[in-house]
Write an enzyme that holds these catalytic residues in place. Sequence first.
Site, PDB file in Angstrom:
ATOM      1  N   SER A 114       0.842  -1.196   0.000  1.00 33.57           N
ATOM      2  CA  SER A 114       0.000   0.000   0.000  1.00 33.57           C
ATOM      3  C   SER A 114       0.879   1.250   0.000  1.00 33.57           C
ATOM      4  O   SER A 114       2.015   1.222   0.477  1.00 33.57           O
ATOM      5  CB  SER A 114      -0.843  -0.020   1.272  1.00 33.57           C
ATOM      6  OG  SER A 114      -1.292   1.275   1.583  1.00 33.57           O
ATOM      7  N   SER A 115       0.320   2.345  -0.496  1.00 34.91           N
ATOM      8  CA  SER A 115       1.082   3.597  -0.551  1.00 34.91           C
ATOM      9  C   SER A 115       1.395   4.144   0.839  1.00 34.91           C
ATOM     10  O   SER A 115       2.236   5.028   0.982  1.00 34.91           O
ATOM     11  CB  SER A 115       0.311   4.651  -1.350  1.00 34.91           C
ATOM     12  OG  SER A 115      -0.970   4.865  -0.788  1.00 34.91           O
ATOM     13  N   CYS A 116       0.738   3.608   1.882  1.00 35.96           N
ATOM     14  CA  CYS A 116       1.004   4.132   3.230  1.00 35.96           C
ATOM     15  C   CYS A 116       2.338   3.645   3.795  1.00 35.96           C
ATOM     16  O   CYS A 116       2.702   3.997   4.906  1.00 35.96           O
ATOM     17  CB  CYS A 116      -0.139   3.832   4.180  1.00 35.96           C
ATOM     18  SG  CYS A 116      -0.273   2.096   4.564  1.00 35.96           S
ATOM     19  N   TYR A 143       0.019  -1.028  10.300  1.00 35.43           N
ATOM     20  CA  TYR A 143      -0.219  -1.673   8.997  1.00 35.43           C
ATOM     21  C   TYR A 143       0.972  -1.437   8.066  1.00 35.43           C
ATOM     22  O   TYR A 143       1.455  -2.356   7.393  1.00 35.43           O
ATOM     23  CB  TYR A 143      -1.497  -1.086   8.399  1.00 35.43           C
ATOM     24  CG  TYR A 143      -1.847  -1.568   7.024  1.00 35.43           C
ATOM     25  CD1 TYR A 143      -2.353  -2.849   6.818  1.00 35.43           C
ATOM     26  CD2 TYR A 143      -1.703  -0.743   5.907  1.00 35.43           C
ATOM     27  CE1 TYR A 143      -2.693  -3.292   5.550  1.00 35.43           C
ATOM     28  CE2 TYR A 143      -2.036  -1.175   4.637  1.00 35.43           C
ATOM     29  CZ  TYR A 143      -2.534  -2.448   4.469  1.00 35.43           C
ATOM     30  OH  TYR A 143      -2.867  -2.883   3.203  1.00 35.43           O
ATOM     31  N   LYS A 147       3.567  -4.075   6.141  1.00 31.71           N
ATOM     32  CA  LYS A 147       3.723  -4.082   4.677  1.00 31.71           C
ATOM     33  C   LYS A 147       5.181  -3.817   4.269  1.00 31.71           C
ATOM     34  O   LYS A 147       5.650  -4.347   3.265  1.00 31.71           O
ATOM     35  CB  LYS A 147       2.780  -3.046   4.049  1.00 31.71           C
ATOM     36  CG  LYS A 147       1.322  -3.467   4.147  1.00 31.71           C
ATOM     37  CD  LYS A 147       1.088  -4.720   3.316  1.00 31.71           C
ATOM     38  CE  LYS A 147      -0.277  -5.314   3.472  1.00 31.71           C
ATOM     39  NZ  LYS A 147      -0.428  -6.585   2.730  1.00 31.71           N
ATOM     40  N   HIS A 186     -12.916   2.225   3.558  1.00 36.52           N
ATOM     41  CA  HIS A 186     -12.192   3.402   3.085  1.00 36.52           C
ATOM     42  C   HIS A 186     -13.189   4.483   2.667  1.00 36.52           C
ATOM     43  O   HIS A 186     -14.386   4.249   2.601  1.00 36.52           O
ATOM     44  CB  HIS A 186     -11.281   3.019   1.912  1.00 36.52           C
ATOM     45  CG  HIS A 186     -10.132   2.164   2.324  1.00 36.52           C
ATOM     46  ND1 HIS A 186     -10.151   0.791   2.210  1.00 36.52           N
ATOM     47  CD2 HIS A 186      -8.943   2.470   2.876  1.00 36.52           C
ATOM     48  CE1 HIS A 186      -9.025   0.297   2.665  1.00 36.52           C
ATOM     49  NE2 HIS A 186      -8.259   1.299   3.089  1.00 36.52           N
TER      50      HIS A 186
END
Length: 321
Positions: A114-116, A143, A147, A186
Site C-alpha cells: 500500500s502507498s502508506c 499496517y 507491509k 475506506h
Amino acid sequence: MIVRGFEDRGARIYVAGHRGLVGSALMRRLRADGYEHIITRTSRELDLRDQAAVRAFFQEERPEFVFLAAAKVGGILANSTLPAQFLYDNLMIAANVIHAAHEFEVTKLLNLGSSCIYPRLAPQPLQETALLTGPLEDTNRAYAIAKIAAIELCDSYRRQYGRDFVSAMPTNLYGPEDNFDLHGSHVLPALMRKMVEAKERGAPSVEIWGSGTPLREFLFVDDLADACVFIMREVSEAGPINVGTGVDLSIRALAELIAEVVGFRGELVFDAGKPDGTPRKLMDVSRLSKLGWSARVELREGIERTLDWYEARLVARQIRV
Ligand code: GFB
C-alpha cells in the site's frame, strides 16, 4: 521439474485473498484470460496466520505462481483503532506465505502492499526511493510496518536465495467487492453508501470525516489486476513498484464527484473531530509507466461502475430477504 512461464494457461496460480477487493478483481481477470488452474482457499479453510497450515497447503497444492492479496485491511478508523490486529495478522500472513513460497519453490510471487508504506511527509509524488526515509503516518503505522516487512522479506529471499518475489504498492483502491461497512471501510465506498442512503431517505446532508482537504489518489481495482498481471509477466526486480494513476484530488472534490454520480443534492458537512490522516500521498508512477503500464479507468467511470455493482448488490439482497 518443468518450469512453466506465467503465459502458460495451465500454470498453477494461487490467489491468496480471492474474496477481497483485490483478489476478486484478480479472479475476474485470470478467468477472463483463460487460466485453468487457479487455486483458492477461504480464510475459514486456511488461516494464513497458521504456519503449519500454510506449509501443508503449499505442500499439497504446489502453486507455481502466487498473488499475495490476502491482508487485514481497512480505512483510517479501523487502522487507528485495531493496530495490533493490523500488525500481527499482516506480519504473519506475509511471513508464512512468502516463506512457504520459498520452501516449495514457487516460480514467482507478487506481494501487494500500500502507498502508506512511505513516510508521512515524503516529497510528492512519492517515489519508490522514499521508502524508510522518515517517520510514518500515525493512523496506519502498524499496517505500514507489516507491509514494509513484507517487501523486505521478498527482497531478502531474492538476495539470499535468488527467489523471484516482487512487491507492488497500489494507491487507494476502490471497485466491486469493496467493503461498505461504515466503521471499517475506506473513504470512497463509505461516501457512496452514505449518499445512496441519504438520497433514499431524503436526508438534507451527509457527514464527511475530517476537513476535506487531504489529497488522495484512487485506482479502480480492475486496473490494479491488470497491473498485477503485467508485473507478473514483465517485472523481476527488488523493491516496491508503485501502481497508481498519477492524479489526485481533495476529499471534498471526491465527495462532490460521488454526490454528482449518485444524484445526491444535499449538503456536505465536515466533521473536524475525525482524523484527516496523511495530508497527501500521490504516487510517482513513472517506474511502471517506463516499463509500459498505465491505468485506464477514469475516476468518474470507476465510480459509476462501482455504484452499478453496489446497487445491484442491494437489489439482490432485497430479493433474498
Ligand atoms: O480512505 P481512508 O479511510 O484512508 O480515508 P487513508 C481517506 C480520507 O478520507 C481521510 C476521509 O482524510 C478521512 O478522514 N474521510 C471522509 C473518510 N469521510 C470518510 C468516511 O466516511 N470514511 C472514511 N474511511 N474516511 C488508509 C490507511 O488511509 O488507506 C490504510 O489507513 C491504507 O493503511 C489505505 O493504506 C489505502 O487514505 O487515510
